[in-house]
Design a protein around this motif. Sequence first.
Motif, mmCIF file in Angstrom:
data_model
loop_
_atom_site.group_PDB
_atom_site.id
_atom_site.type_symbol
_atom_site.label_atom_id
_atom_site.label_comp_id
_atom_site.label_asym_id
_atom_site.label_seq_id
_atom_site.Cartn_x
_atom_site.Cartn_y
_atom_site.Cartn_z
ATOM 1 N N ARG A 200 20.442 13.373 17.209
ATOM 2 C CA ARG A 200 20.443 12.506 15.818
ATOM 3 C C ARG A 200 19.408 12.537 15.097
ATOM 4 O O ARG A 200 18.114 12.256 15.653
ATOM 5 C CB ARG A 200 20.971 11.146 16.750
ATOM 6 N N LEU A 201 19.279 12.392 13.668
ATOM 7 C CA LEU A 201 18.352 13.138 12.875
ATOM 8 C C LEU A 201 18.249 11.340 11.964
ATOM 9 O O LEU A 201 19.127 10.779 11.849
ATOM 10 C CB LEU A 201 18.842 13.478 11.478
ATOM 11 N N VAL A 202 16.949 11.139 12.412
ATOM 12 C CA VAL A 202 16.752 9.728 11.861
ATOM 13 C C VAL A 202 15.292 9.834 10.616
ATOM 14 O O VAL A 202 14.860 10.195 10.891
ATOM 15 C CB VAL A 202 15.940 8.475 12.955
ATOM 16 N N ILE A 203 15.724 9.544 9.804
ATOM 17 C CA ILE A 203 14.686 9.429 8.532
ATOM 18 C C ILE A 203 14.032 8.643 8.129
ATOM 19 O O ILE A 203 14.306 7.918 8.191
ATOM 20 C CB ILE A 203 15.605 10.217 6.502
ATOM 21 N N VAL A 204 12.587 8.263 8.391
ATOM 22 C CA VAL A 204 11.304 7.517 8.170
ATOM 23 C C VAL A 204 10.754 7.470 7.544
ATOM 24 O O VAL A 204 9.954 8.562 7.648
ATOM 25 C CB VAL A 204 10.865 7.758 9.756
ATOM 26 N N PHE A 205 10.646 6.705 6.826
ATOM 27 C CA PHE A 205 9.347 6.459 5.287
ATOM 28 C C PHE A 205 8.168 5.611 5.510
ATOM 29 O O PHE A 205 8.385 4.391 6.288
ATOM 30 C CB PHE A 205 9.534 5.887 3.812
ATOM 31 N N LEU A 206 7.039 6.384 6.144
ATOM 32 C CA LEU A 206 6.498 6.252 6.387
ATOM 33 C C LEU A 206 5.099 4.849 5.577
ATOM 34 O O LEU A 206 5.660 5.625 4.151
ATOM 35 C CB LEU A 206 4.811 6.461 7.065
ATOM 36 N N PRO A 207 5.519 3.496 5.849
ATOM 37 C CA PRO A 207 4.068 3.020 4.825
ATOM 38 C C PRO A 207 2.586 3.233 4.862
ATOM 39 O O PRO A 207 1.450 3.485 6.259
ATOM 40 C CB PRO A 207 4.364 1.061 5.390
ATOM 41 N N THR A 208 1.580 3.514 3.622
ATOM 42 C CA THR A 208 0.111 3.417 3.383
ATOM 43 C C THR A 208 -0.327 2.243 3.235
ATOM 44 O O THR A 208 0.540 1.205 2.578
ATOM 45 C CB THR A 208 -0.133 4.636 2.805
ATOM 46 N N GLN A 209 -1.661 2.475 2.658
ATOM 47 C CA GLN A 209 -1.992 0.829 2.302
ATOM 48 C C GLN A 209 -1.852 0.760 0.609
ATOM 49 O O GLN A 209 -1.533 -0.546 0.311
ATOM 50 C CB GLN A 209 -3.876 1.298 2.484
#
Length: 399
Positions: free
Chosen positions: A295-304
């Motif tokens: 299963r592909l899961v796209i994750v948009f990670l946060p920065t400050q």
Amino acid sequence: MIRQNVPQKAVSVRGVPGKPMRASQRLLGARMVGAARNLALAAILILLGLVLLEGISSWFLFLRDIARTSRAAVAERVHTRYDELLGWVNVENAAINNLYGEGRSLRTNAQGFRADHDYNVSPPPGKLRIICSGDSFTLGYGVDNDDTWCHILTRLDERLETVNAGQGGYGIDQAYLWYKRDGTRLQHDVHLFAFITADFWRMRYRSFHGYGKPFLELRDGELVVENVPVPRQAFYAPWIARNIQILNRLRTVQLLRSFLPAAGDPQLPSAAATREVMMKVIEELEALNRSQESRLVIVFLPTQIDYASDESLNLRRFLGRELNRRQIVFLDLIRDIRELPPGELGSLFITDESATHGFAAGHYSVKGNEFIARLIRERLAAIPDLSSRLDELGSSDFD
């Protein structure tokens, strides 16, 4: 009475100047002009002095900061080597104690992943394997092997085995190519393809701080890899990589950039073109994972920056719309971090004061990695097919 014409001296009646007054005025005027010139010259000299002082101060601070970073080399220089496809990859079987400070070491396995052990092709019995692709925020720049969000997932749920395929400086293109070449050699159940906003923009360039990298473009609807074999680094690349942020603070550099905004890469693709390439990358990732029954899961990670800025909003909306249409899971963690009270934000990131290695500031702290891991674990558990597969492996005490 005889009147004699006696020459009279020129007299000056008040308000009516005579000839002697004209000479006096010329002298006074000349003195006033001279004084004005002197004042103007003094003002110019003072202004030039201030400009010179500003320049000297700027360069003094520049040299001071350069001296401070002379020993703070980019960490990737210590644990990576040249790779003709990706630009740079981890050195195999590296063991660098206290790389990021006391108790914060980096170790890689024989396959080049950040891990203390090698991985068999198949996951261990009773484990669901997750591959974590990404940049330095996935690698865990600044923290120990055991404190990256990818590894913390295994502490939160003992049914998980994770593979850390994060690398400092990678764009979406390099993370995709690394997974395609090496990640697909391992059987896995989930592929977390994580990135920050900067990783999207890195796709537009053929180098990163002087280090060559691959370049992806679309031709007739197909991905083509350009700039390979990747050129080896220029002799100045290590110095620039270490000091790029300091260089950018120089007014001289800022002035030159205002005149030469695209120096060194005059034909950058547009944001729209880069979005098309990114979506093709995601389509390829989906196909690769489908062939692995993963299963592909796209994750948009946060920065400050994402806490107070909407810079990434358009990109996130675009991804949300397109991924939903393709039925690909999208975890937008930026929304989660923006909901936090301001007082909680600082503890999630390494600060300038706490950083013991160059460029560590701004990356996730141990607490920040744990925060991200918990969010991802909760979202994965909410995906029906993954939840069912986990249930088949038995129960787990979710910390």
